[in-house]
Design an enzyme around this catalytic site. Structure first.
Site, short mmCIF file in Angstrom:
data_model
loop_
_atom_site.label_atom_id
_atom_site.label_comp_id
_atom_site.label_asym_id
_atom_site.label_seq_id
_atom_site.Cartn_x
_atom_site.Cartn_y
_atom_site.Cartn_z
N HIS A 29 39.32 34.87 49.26
CA HIS A 29 38.42 33.74 49.55
C HIS A 29 39.15 32.39 49.53
O HIS A 29 39.05 31.62 50.49
CB HIS A 29 37.23 33.75 48.59
CG HIS A 29 36.42 32.50 48.64
ND1 HIS A 29 35.66 32.15 49.74
CD2 HIS A 29 36.26 31.52 47.74
CE1 HIS A 29 35.07 30.99 49.50
NE2 HIS A 29 35.42 30.58 48.30
N HIS A 75 40.59 26.27 43.96
CA HIS A 75 39.21 25.89 43.64
C HIS A 75 38.43 26.88 42.78
O HIS A 75 37.47 26.49 42.13
CB HIS A 75 38.43 25.54 44.91
CG HIS A 75 37.88 26.70 45.68
ND1 HIS A 75 38.61 27.35 46.65
CD2 HIS A 75 36.69 27.32 45.61
CE1 HIS A 75 37.88 28.32 47.15
NE2 HIS A 75 36.70 28.34 46.54
N GLU A 89 37.01 28.28 37.17
CA GLU A 89 35.77 29.00 36.84
C GLU A 89 35.95 30.51 36.74
O GLU A 89 35.11 31.17 36.12
CB GLU A 89 34.64 28.64 37.80
CG GLU A 89 34.82 29.04 39.22
CD GLU A 89 33.71 28.52 40.11
OE1 GLU A 89 33.07 29.35 40.77
OE2 GLU A 89 33.49 27.30 40.15
N ASP A 90 37.02 31.07 37.29
CA ASP A 90 37.15 32.52 37.33
C ASP A 90 38.37 33.10 36.62
O ASP A 90 38.59 34.31 36.65
CB ASP A 90 37.17 33.01 38.78
CG ASP A 90 35.84 32.79 39.49
OD1 ASP A 90 34.80 32.68 38.81
OD2 ASP A 90 35.84 32.74 40.73
#
Length: 109
Positions: A38, A62, A66-67
């Site tokens: 992605h 990006h 968060e991951d």
């Protein structure tokens, strides 16, 4: 990831950092697709539209905060303030909400 700091090309450095950060992860809902796919697709779109190198680097990065285990401080330490700010803006703070609620919150920001 000390060897990444030695990279001079910020786009190449961001791609390598994100690839290593997402190592072993798969896309949500697509268990046969590596998570890095992605960010690479997003960066490719921005390259095609002529985005500058900081925007392209931030596209690769990006989802890192968060991951993965890496923090915004790690991004600041390894990249510049502009890239760190772009990543911060793209990072969703509350993943407990539905996809629709999270996207609407980003639009409202």
């Amino acid at each position: 990831m000390d060897f990444i700091q030695k990279r001079e090309n910020v786009i190449e450095k961001a791609l390598m950092f994100a690839t290593l950060a997402h190592s072993g992860q798969v896309r949500k809902g697509e268990p046969n697709m590596p998570a890095i796919v992605h960010p690479v697709q997003v960066a490719q779109i921005l390259i095609e539209y002529g985005a500058d190198e900081n925007v392209i680097a931030a596209a690769y990065l990006h989802d890192v905060v968060e991951d993965t285990k890496y923090t915004l401080e790690d991004i600041k330490r390894n990249f510049n303030e502009d890239i760190a700010h772009l990543v911060e803006v793209a990072t969703e703070k509350d993943k407990s909400k539905s996809w629709e609620e999270r996207k609407q919150a980003k639009i409202d920001d």
